[in-house]
Design a protein around this motif. Sequence first.
Motif, PDB file in Angstrom:
ATOM      1  N   GLY A 318       0.822  -1.199   0.000  1.00 29.87           N
ATOM      2  CA  GLY A 318       0.000   0.000   0.000  1.00 29.87           C
ATOM      3  C   GLY A 318       0.855   1.247   0.000  1.00 29.87           C
ATOM      4  O   GLY A 318       0.846   2.033  -0.939  1.00 29.87           O
ATOM      5  N   ARG A 319       1.652   1.431   1.031  1.00 26.33           N
ATOM      6  CA  ARG A 319       2.460   2.648   1.127  1.00 26.33           C
ATOM      7  C   ARG A 319       3.554   2.691   0.072  1.00 26.33           C
ATOM      8  O   ARG A 319       3.915   3.749  -0.437  1.00 26.33           O
ATOM      9  CB  ARG A 319       3.076   2.751   2.527  1.00 26.33           C
ATOM     10  N   ASP A 320       4.119   1.529  -0.282  1.00 20.20           N
ATOM     11  CA  ASP A 320       5.211   1.489  -1.244  1.00 20.20           C
ATOM     12  C   ASP A 320       4.748   1.227  -2.674  1.00 20.20           C
ATOM     13  O   ASP A 320       5.550   0.888  -3.535  1.00 20.20           O
ATOM     14  CB  ASP A 320       6.227   0.411  -0.840  1.00 20.20           C
ATOM     15  N   GLY A 321       3.469   1.377  -2.934  1.00 21.67           N
ATOM     16  CA  GLY A 321       2.983   1.264  -4.303  1.00 21.67           C
ATOM     17  C   GLY A 321       2.542  -0.120  -4.718  1.00 21.67           C
ATOM     18  O   GLY A 321       2.232  -0.351  -5.885  1.00 21.67           O
ATOM     19  N   PHE A 322       2.533  -1.083  -3.803  1.00 22.32           N
ATOM     20  CA  PHE A 322       2.066  -2.429  -4.092  1.00 22.32           C
ATOM     21  C   PHE A 322       0.837  -2.720  -3.240  1.00 22.32           C
ATOM     22  O   PHE A 322       0.856  -2.522  -2.027  1.00 22.32           O
ATOM     23  CB  PHE A 322       3.143  -3.469  -3.777  1.00 22.32           C
ATOM     24  N   GLN A 323      -0.206  -3.234  -3.864  1.00 23.67           N
ATOM     25  CA  GLN A 323      -1.396  -3.617  -3.111  1.00 23.67           C
ATOM     26  C   GLN A 323      -1.247  -5.012  -2.517  1.00 23.67           C
ATOM     27  O   GLN A 323      -1.703  -5.280  -1.418  1.00 23.67           O
ATOM     28  CB  GLN A 323      -2.633  -3.559  -4.017  1.00 23.67           C
ATOM     29  N   LEU A 331      13.871 -11.505  -8.841  1.00 18.95           N
ATOM     30  CA  LEU A 331      14.644 -12.048  -9.948  1.00 18.95           C
ATOM     31  C   LEU A 331      16.086 -11.549  -9.963  1.00 18.95           C
ATOM     32  O   LEU A 331      17.000 -12.286 -10.328  1.00 18.95           O
ATOM     33  CB  LEU A 331      13.982 -11.689 -11.281  1.00 18.95           C
ATOM     34  N   HIS A 332      16.283 -10.277  -9.561  1.00 17.59           N
ATOM     35  CA  HIS A 332      17.617  -9.677  -9.669  1.00 17.59           C
ATOM     36  C   HIS A 332      17.698  -8.456  -8.765  1.00 17.59           C
ATOM     37  O   HIS A 332      16.688  -7.772  -8.559  1.00 17.59           O
ATOM     38  CB  HIS A 332      17.875  -9.261 -11.124  1.00 17.59           C
ATOM     39  N   VAL A 333      18.867  -8.211  -8.198  1.00 15.27           N
ATOM     40  CA  VAL A 333      19.087  -7.008  -7.394  1.00 15.27           C
ATOM     41  C   VAL A 333      20.392  -6.349  -7.824  1.00 15.27           C
ATOM     42  O   VAL A 333      21.359  -7.017  -8.176  1.00 15.27           O
ATOM     43  CB  VAL A 333      19.140  -7.312  -5.875  1.00 15.27           C
ATOM     44  N   THR A 334      20.414  -5.027  -7.788  1.00 12.25           N
ATOM     45  CA  THR A 334      21.621  -4.270  -8.079  1.00 12.25           C
ATOM     46  C   THR A 334      21.465  -2.833  -7.611  1.00 12.25           C
ATOM     47  O   THR A 334      20.412  -2.221  -7.807  1.00 12.25           O
ATOM     48  CB  THR A 334      21.941  -4.283  -9.596  1.00 12.25           C
ATOM     49  N   ARG A 335      22.457  -2.306  -6.940  1.00 15.77           N
ATOM     50  CA  ARG A 335      22.535  -0.891  -6.567  1.00 15.77           C
ATOM     51  C   ARG A 335      21.245  -0.377  -5.917  1.00 15.77           C
ATOM     52  O   ARG A 335      20.714   0.660  -6.287  1.00 15.77           O
ATOM     53  CB  ARG A 335      22.864  -0.046  -7.801  1.00 15.77           C
ATOM     54  N   GLY A 336      20.751  -1.111  -4.956  1.00 16.00           N
ATOM     55  CA  GLY A 336      19.581  -0.670  -4.218  1.00 16.00           C
ATOM     56  C   GLY A 336      18.266  -0.852  -4.932  1.00 16.00           C
ATOM     57  O   GLY A 336      17.231  -0.352  -4.478  1.00 16.00           O
ATOM     58  N   TYR A 349      11.719  -2.259  -7.961  1.00 20.42           N
ATOM     59  CA  TYR A 349      11.513  -1.611  -6.670  1.00 20.42           C
ATOM     60  C   TYR A 349      12.838  -1.053  -6.167  1.00 20.42           C
ATOM     61  O   TYR A 349      13.834  -1.768  -6.074  1.00 20.42           O
ATOM     62  CB  TYR A 349      10.949  -2.605  -5.656  1.00 20.42           C
ATOM     63  N   ASN A 350      12.855   0.239  -5.858  1.00 22.82           N
ATOM     64  CA  ASN A 350      14.037   0.882  -5.277  1.00 22.82           C
ATOM     65  C   ASN A 350      13.871   0.850  -3.765  1.00 22.82           C
ATOM     66  O   ASN A 350      13.061   1.579  -3.208  1.00 22.82           O
ATOM     67  CB  ASN A 350      14.161   2.324  -5.784  1.00 22.82           C
ATOM     68  N   TYR A 351      14.620  -0.029  -3.093  1.00 21.82           N
ATOM     69  CA  TYR A 351      14.428  -0.175  -1.655  1.00 21.82           C
ATOM     70  C   TYR A 351      15.224   0.829  -0.835  1.00 21.82           C
ATOM     71  O   TYR A 351      15.223   0.782   0.397  1.00 21.82           O
ATOM     72  CB  TYR A 351      14.725  -1.607  -1.188  1.00 21.82           C
ATOM     73  N   GLU A 352      15.869   1.772  -1.511  1.00 16.78           N
ATOM     74  CA  GLU A 352      16.520   2.864  -0.780  1.00 16.78           C
ATOM     75  C   GLU A 352      15.586   4.044  -0.579  1.00 16.78           C
ATOM     76  O   GLU A 352      15.652   4.734   0.439  1.00 16.78           O
ATOM     77  CB  GLU A 352      17.793   3.293  -1.522  1.00 16.78           C
ATOM     78  N   ASP A 353      14.695   4.279  -1.558  1.00 17.00           N
ATOM     79  CA  ASP A 353      13.732   5.380  -1.399  1.00 17.00           C
ATOM     80  C   ASP A 353      12.281   4.901  -1.492  1.00 17.00           C
ATOM     81  O   ASP A 353      11.348   5.711  -1.545  1.00 17.00           O
ATOM     82  CB  ASP A 353      13.985   6.486  -2.419  1.00 17.00           C
ATOM     83  N   ALA A 354      12.071   3.564  -1.525  1.00 15.05           N
ATOM     84  CA  ALA A 354      10.725   2.962  -1.536  1.00 15.05           C
ATOM     85  C   ALA A 354       9.902   3.369  -2.753  1.00 15.05           C
ATOM     86  O   ALA A 354       8.675   3.426  -2.690  1.00 15.05           O
ATOM     87  CB  ALA A 354       9.968   3.311  -0.263  1.00 15.05           C
ATOM     88  N   SER A 355      10.549   3.633  -3.887  1.00 10.41           N
ATOM     89  CA  SER A 355       9.828   3.949  -5.119  1.00 10.41           C
ATOM     90  C   SER A 355       9.700   2.697  -5.976  1.00 10.41           C
ATOM     91  O   SER A 355      10.489   1.755  -5.850  1.00 10.41           O
ATOM     92  CB  SER A 355      10.548   5.049  -5.899  1.00 10.41           C
ATOM     93  N   VAL A 356       8.705   2.684  -6.859  1.00 12.71           N
ATOM     94  CA  VAL A 356       8.463   1.516  -7.700  1.00 12.71           C
ATOM     95  C   VAL A 356       8.152   1.964  -9.118  1.00 12.71           C
ATOM     96  O   VAL A 356       7.494   2.988  -9.334  1.00 12.71           O
ATOM     97  CB  VAL A 356       7.310   0.660  -7.136  1.00 12.71           C
ATOM     98  N   VAL A 357       8.652   1.210 -10.092  1.00 11.19           N
ATOM     99  CA  VAL A 357       8.349   1.432 -11.506  1.00 11.19           C
ATOM    100  C   VAL A 357       7.758   0.139 -12.049  1.00 11.19           C
ATOM    101  O   VAL A 357       8.408  -0.911 -12.030  1.00 11.19           O
ATOM    102  CB  VAL A 357       9.607   1.816 -12.312  1.00 11.19           C
ATOM    103  N   HIS A 358       6.517   0.187 -12.515  1.00  8.15           N
ATOM    104  CA  HIS A 358       5.863  -0.981 -13.103  1.00  8.15           C
ATOM    105  C   HIS A 358       6.246  -1.058 -14.581  1.00  8.15           C
ATOM    106  O   HIS A 358       6.060  -0.105 -15.335  1.00  8.15           O
ATOM    107  CB  HIS A 358       4.352  -0.878 -12.934  1.00  8.15           C
ATOM    108  N   LEU A 359       6.770  -2.210 -14.991  1.00  7.60           N
ATOM    109  CA  LEU A 359       7.286  -2.373 -16.344  1.00  7.60           C
ATOM    110  C   LEU A 359       6.253  -2.965 -17.289  1.00  7.60           C
ATOM    111  O   LEU A 359       5.944  -2.412 -18.326  1.00  7.60           O
ATOM    112  CB  LEU A 359       8.533  -3.256 -16.324  1.00  7.60           C
ATOM    113  N   LEU A 360       5.742  -4.119 -16.954  1.00  8.02           N
ATOM    114  CA  LEU A 360       4.738  -4.792 -17.768  1.00  8.02           C
ATOM    115  C   LEU A 360       3.596  -5.196 -16.851  1.00  8.02           C
ATOM    116  O   LEU A 360       3.823  -5.704 -15.756  1.00  8.02           O
ATOM    117  CB  LEU A 360       5.327  -6.029 -18.458  1.00  8.02           C
TER     118      LEU A 360
END
Length: 383
Positions: A318-323, A331-336, A349-360
Amino acid sequence: MARSGRENKADGDDRTSSGEPHHQLITTTVFPRDIIIEIFTRLPVKSLVRFRCVSKSFKTIISSPEFIKYHLRRLKSSTYSYPFLLIPSTSKLGYRSCPVESLYMNPQQLGFADLDHSPFLIEADRKPYWVVGSCDGLICVAIKRRFPALWNPSTRAFSVFPEFEIPEKKRRRYMVFGFGYDLESNDYKIVSISCYPNKDPNQGIVHVCSSKSRNWKRIEDFKYGLPYDYPGKYVKGTLNWLLDNESSSIVSLNLGTEQYEEVIQPEYQEDVTQKTIGVLEDCLCVMYHRHGDFSDLWVMNEFGSKESWTKLFRIECGRDGFQSLQYAMPLHVTRGRALLWLWSSLAVYNYEDASVVHLLSADVWCAQLYIESLVSPDEQDNH
């Protein structure tokens, strides 16, 4: 007016003054073989596939089992190489892929391209097939869950394994596969677990087929409970399954000893509603979900060591953009940042600033990482 010799060479003469072809001069005079090999090991697979057509000496080097192994070792040890992401194609039967790096760098213009694997589809008689797993650039697929095959999408080579004879066909059952590399015998292996919930909910019938023998053999039964209907995760010579029981146990099969062992999980400290497992940089990981609340990602940095479990981040639903992240898998992690598969979509998902970008947002019913390699699906070509 007659043109000079200098002008004739500039027009594309491919021979030296001694009459030797230029490519022969390059491979035998200018660069020693060892230097050529070192240069080649730093090149991408698609370039090497094209270079095999340049000369016989190039083809001999690039096709040799020693070079293929050397190139693979360098690729896997590099900190600058990114894997590729394989997902279903939207335009035709098959799959498409793109470098994972592009998903982070330019998520607004996804560079997915359909893979050319028409020979494989012809061999499969255009029947449905699904991805079991990936190892060393080889992707294992199962056609109607009975015809496993190995496929290298980078070289377009494939090899179909013998049909798997399903034991006790008339009973209600489901099949769970796994694919990985046996470090002891230097052999790729496919594992099949036949699960019969009505007959015995705590035991599965297990068969193994190796790329060397190409024969299915039965090994000790899976007696820890039935795994979820999802392929096992390969980590350091083992295949790992999440069990469908109250504790959501994880059981590991050592491909060398063919022995089972329960993986000790971290102390989560909160009540769990769902777990999913994955692999991050050759480390087993667990996505620990409390539905509608949060999801934690734990990584086992040293396989088999309980003390090595580390919580990488928490996503607040909810707060981080996921219901909901009930079935999410990393699948993969790199640079936060983390690439997440949400069972029907993809997100970064950027776990340093809690932002999310939906791709597909749809039709991603399968997601698999793989590396580009020269490894052949035919075992005899690798030796």
